[in-house]
Design a protein around this motif. Structure first.
Motif, PDB file in Angstrom:
ATOM      1  N   MET A 195      45.813  17.063  17.445  1.00 21.04           N
ATOM      2  CA  MET A 195      44.799  18.044  18.440  1.00 21.04           C
ATOM      3  C   MET A 195      44.068  18.878  17.325  1.00 21.04           C
ATOM      4  O   MET A 195      43.860  19.021  16.621  1.00 21.04           O
ATOM      5  CB  MET A 195      45.883  19.416  19.105  1.00 21.04           C
ATOM      6  N   GLU A 196      42.880  20.098  18.415  1.00 20.55           N
ATOM      7  CA  GLU A 196      42.559  20.096  17.803  1.00 20.55           C
ATOM      8  C   GLU A 196      42.207  21.340  17.802  1.00 20.55           C
ATOM      9  O   GLU A 196      42.696  22.138  19.303  1.00 20.55           O
ATOM     10  CB  GLU A 196      40.529  19.992  17.649  1.00 20.55           C
ATOM     11  N   SER A 197      41.950  21.857  16.871  1.00 24.57           N
ATOM     12  CA  SER A 197      41.407  24.009  16.902  1.00 24.57           C
ATOM     13  C   SER A 197      41.290  24.463  16.425  1.00 24.57           C
ATOM     14  O   SER A 197      40.549  24.368  14.884  1.00 24.57           O
ATOM     15  CB  SER A 197      43.195  24.603  16.439  1.00 24.57           C
ATOM     16  N   GLY A 198      39.276  24.695  16.387  1.00 27.65           N
ATOM     17  CA  GLY A 198      38.770  25.920  15.613  1.00 27.65           C
ATOM     18  C   GLY A 198      37.893  24.673  15.023  1.00 27.65           C
ATOM     19  O   GLY A 198      37.439  25.247  13.629  1.00 27.65           O
ATOM     20  N   GLY A 199      37.539  23.655  14.888  1.00 30.33           N
ATOM     21  CA  GLY A 199      37.242  22.718  13.896  1.00 30.33           C
ATOM     22  C   GLY A 199      37.978  21.980  13.374  1.00 30.33           C
ATOM     23  O   GLY A 199      37.656  21.765  12.614  1.00 30.33           O
ATOM     24  N   VAL A 200      39.527  22.561  13.479  1.00 30.23           N
ATOM     25  CA  VAL A 200      40.426  21.758  12.533  1.00 30.23           C
ATOM     26  C   VAL A 200      41.427  20.592  13.276  1.00 30.23           C
ATOM     27  O   VAL A 200      41.227  20.415  14.570  1.00 30.23           O
ATOM     28  CB  VAL A 200      41.171  22.517  11.705  1.00 30.23           C
ATOM     29  N   THR A 201      41.973  20.064  12.780  1.00 35.03           N
ATOM     30  CA  THR A 201      42.768  19.024  13.275  1.00 35.03           C
ATOM     31  C   THR A 201      44.244  18.936  13.310  1.00 35.03           C
ATOM     32  O   THR A 201      45.140  19.494  11.730  1.00 35.03           O
ATOM     33  CB  THR A 201      42.914  17.065  13.181  1.00 35.03           C
ATOM     34  N   ILE A 223      57.753  23.240  20.347  1.00 35.81           N
ATOM     35  CA  ILE A 223      57.057  22.955  19.184  1.00 35.81           C
ATOM     36  C   ILE A 223      56.888  22.904  17.927  1.00 35.81           C
ATOM     37  O   ILE A 223      57.120  24.244  17.058  1.00 35.81           O
ATOM     38  CB  ILE A 223      56.042  23.489  19.472  1.00 35.81           C
ATOM     39  N   ALA A 224      57.245  22.087  16.875  1.00 39.71           N
ATOM     40  CA  ALA A 224      56.451  22.822  15.986  1.00 39.71           C
ATOM     41  C   ALA A 224      55.310  21.508  14.549  1.00 39.71           C
ATOM     42  O   ALA A 224      55.241  20.556  15.398  1.00 39.71           O
ATOM     43  CB  ALA A 224      57.261  22.034  14.424  1.00 39.71           C
ATOM     44  N   PHE A 225      54.623  22.534  14.097  1.00 37.95           N
ATOM     45  CA  PHE A 225      53.156  22.153  13.840  1.00 37.95           C
ATOM     46  C   PHE A 225      52.529  22.291  11.950  1.00 37.95           C
ATOM     47  O   PHE A 225      53.060  23.590  12.298  1.00 37.95           O
ATOM     48  CB  PHE A 225      52.007  22.564  15.014  1.00 37.95           C
ATOM     49  N   ASP A 226      51.784  21.325  11.676  1.00 34.79           N
ATOM     50  CA  ASP A 226      51.491  21.962  10.265  1.00 34.79           C
ATOM     51  C   ASP A 226      50.473  22.679  10.783  1.00 34.79           C
ATOM     52  O   ASP A 226      49.366  22.200  10.998  1.00 34.79           O
ATOM     53  CB  ASP A 226      51.732  20.012   9.456  1.00 34.79           C
ATOM     54  N   GLN A 227      51.031  23.421   9.980  1.00 27.68           N
ATOM     55  CA  GLN A 227      49.257  24.625   9.840  1.00 27.68           C
ATOM     56  C   GLN A 227      48.028  23.575   9.204  1.00 27.68           C
ATOM     57  O   GLN A 227      48.752  23.218   7.946  1.00 27.68           O
ATOM     58  CB  GLN A 227      49.702  26.337   9.248  1.00 27.68           C
ATOM     59  N   ARG A 228      47.601  25.041   9.350  1.00 28.19           N
ATOM     60  CA  ARG A 228      45.859  24.731   8.940  1.00 28.19           C
ATOM     61  C   ARG A 228      46.453  24.473   7.539  1.00 28.19           C
ATOM     62  O   ARG A 228      46.455  25.259   6.471  1.00 28.19           O
ATOM     63  CB  ARG A 228      44.429  25.105   9.575  1.00 28.19           C
ATOM     64  N   ASP A 248      50.039  17.395   7.657  1.00 30.28           N
ATOM     65  CA  ASP A 248      48.938  15.963   8.133  1.00 30.28           C
ATOM     66  C   ASP A 248      47.678  16.688   8.692  1.00 30.28           C
ATOM     67  O   ASP A 248      47.029  16.245   9.856  1.00 30.28           O
ATOM     68  CB  ASP A 248      49.678  15.091   9.408  1.00 30.28           C
ATOM     69  N   SER A 249      47.865  17.916   8.305  1.00 29.21           N
ATOM     70  CA  SER A 249      46.596  19.161   9.289  1.00 29.21           C
ATOM     71  C   SER A 249      45.899  18.778   8.233  1.00 29.21           C
ATOM     72  O   SER A 249      45.272  18.524   7.194  1.00 29.21           O
ATOM     73  CB  SER A 249      46.548  20.323   9.734  1.00 29.21           C
ATOM     74  N   ALA A 265      45.927  27.949  20.494  1.00 25.97           N
ATOM     75  CA  ALA A 265      45.275  26.310  21.052  1.00 25.97           C
ATOM     76  C   ALA A 265      46.225  25.204  21.215  1.00 25.97           C
ATOM     77  O   ALA A 265      46.304  24.109  22.087  1.00 25.97           O
ATOM     78  CB  ALA A 265      44.371  26.251  19.720  1.00 25.97           C
ATOM     79  N   VAL A 266      47.636  25.370  20.078  1.00 29.92           N
ATOM     80  CA  VAL A 266      48.703  24.990  20.412  1.00 29.92           C
ATOM     81  C   VAL A 266      49.363  25.275  22.108  1.00 29.92           C
ATOM     82  O   VAL A 266      49.722  23.777  22.221  1.00 29.92           O
ATOM     83  CB  VAL A 266      49.873  24.746  18.959  1.00 29.92           C
ATOM     84  N   LEU A 267      49.990  26.502  22.030  1.00 30.90           N
ATOM     85  CA  LEU A 267      50.108  27.025  23.039  1.00 30.90           C
ATOM     86  C   LEU A 267      48.977  26.249  24.303  1.00 30.90           C
ATOM     87  O   LEU A 267      49.694  25.289  25.562  1.00 30.90           O
ATOM     88  CB  LEU A 267      50.350  28.184  23.725  1.00 30.90           C
ATOM     89  N   ASP A 268      48.399  26.315  24.389  1.00 32.51           N
ATOM     90  CA  ASP A 268      47.133  25.585  25.790  1.00 32.51           C
ATOM     91  C   ASP A 268      47.763  23.990  25.881  1.00 32.51           C
ATOM     92  O   ASP A 268      47.445  24.151  26.735  1.00 32.51           O
ATOM     93  CB  ASP A 268      45.711  26.330  24.880  1.00 32.51           C
TER      94      ASP A 268
END
Length: 260
Positions: free
Chosen positions: A1-7, A47-52, A56-57, A75-78
């Motif tokens: 997913m995208e957030s502020g210009g990053v994946t 939810i677990a994500f690789d932070q910017r 793999d982000s 952004a992840v919550l939304d």
């Protein structure tokens, strides 16, 4: 997913009431929190994500401010929170805990529960720490030929093994999935100033979880607890700053009981 210009690379799943978002520490990734996620998915959406700048982000984001990391959580919550966005528990370790703290302070309507593992308010007297840490990351003799060599070089600890598992396999060997200068800048934003005002305004139910050999200074924790007497405090025996890796069974027992 995208957030502020990053994946952002995200993992999510599970069933049950409410949503738990897991935030890893500096130079980590969602992978090191996989056992935590697995322990929760039977009763919670996770939810677990690789932070910017991690995993793999996007590896070299232009913005590594604290505001950018918090915006990524929102952004992840939304994008993935669905109907549970009003019942969110943030669980963060180290820098991830600092991100969780600021998210709860700046967006109290989005966070119901906060669990900070080895997390403090940031700041600190050691202003050279971010640069020294970046220099150490840059000193890694990469590529490593194999995981065993990486673990040995990194000190043979639980976090060393986690870093080794997270290395990227390329034709010439194993490489970290982060850049040293980005790590220095990211932790520099945490160290820039202490967030006492933010800590004081948090309304979410909060638990501080520490390792008995952790690195958050005792005087900082004492002040945090004095400012907010409602905060719960749990110490995991025989654990250091990476308590979720040093004593995983105790960490999972602690967390599942907190979220019960």
């Amino acid at each position: 997913m995208e957030s502020g210009g990053v994946t952002l690379s995200c993992r999510h799943g599970g069933v049950g009431d409410g949503l738990v978002v897991l935030l890893h520490g500096l130079a980590g990734s969602a992978g090191e929190l996989a056992p935590t996620a697995q322990a929760l998915v039977a009763d919670h959406r996770v939810i677990a994500f690789d932070q910017r700048g991690h995993g793999d982000s996007t590896r070299r984001p232009s913005d590594v401010s604290r505001e950018a990391y918090v915006a990524d959580v929102l952004a992840v919550l939304d994008a993935l929170g669905g109907a549970d966005v009003a019942h969110v528990t943030l669980v963060g370790q180290s820098m991830g805990a600092h991100t969780a703290l600021l998210t709860a302070a700046w967006h109290p309507d989005r966070v119901k529960r906060l669990v900070l593992l080895e997390g403090g308010v940031g700041g600190g007297a050691d202003r050279d720490y971010p640069q020294r840490l970046g220099t150490w990351f840059a000193s890694w003799p990469v590529p490593f030929p194999d995981a065993e060599t990486a673990v040995t070089f990194l000190g043979g600890t639980a976090i060393a093994a986690a870093w080794a598992r997270d290395l990227e396999k390329r034709p010439d060997g194993l490489w970290p999935r982060f850049d040293a200068d980005i790590m220095a800048k990211a932790i520099g934003a945490v160290a820039a100033r202490a967030r006492w005002l933010e800590w004081a305004r948090i309304t979410a139910r909060t638990t501080l979880v520490r390792g008995s050999r952790g690195t958050v200074p005792d005087n900082e924790v004492d002040r945090m607890l004095a400012m907010r007497p409602d905060v719960d405090h749990v110490v995991i025996p025989d654990a250091g700053h990476d308590a979720h890796l040093d004593e995983p069974a105790a960490w999972l027992a602690t967390l599942t009981e907190l979220l019960r």
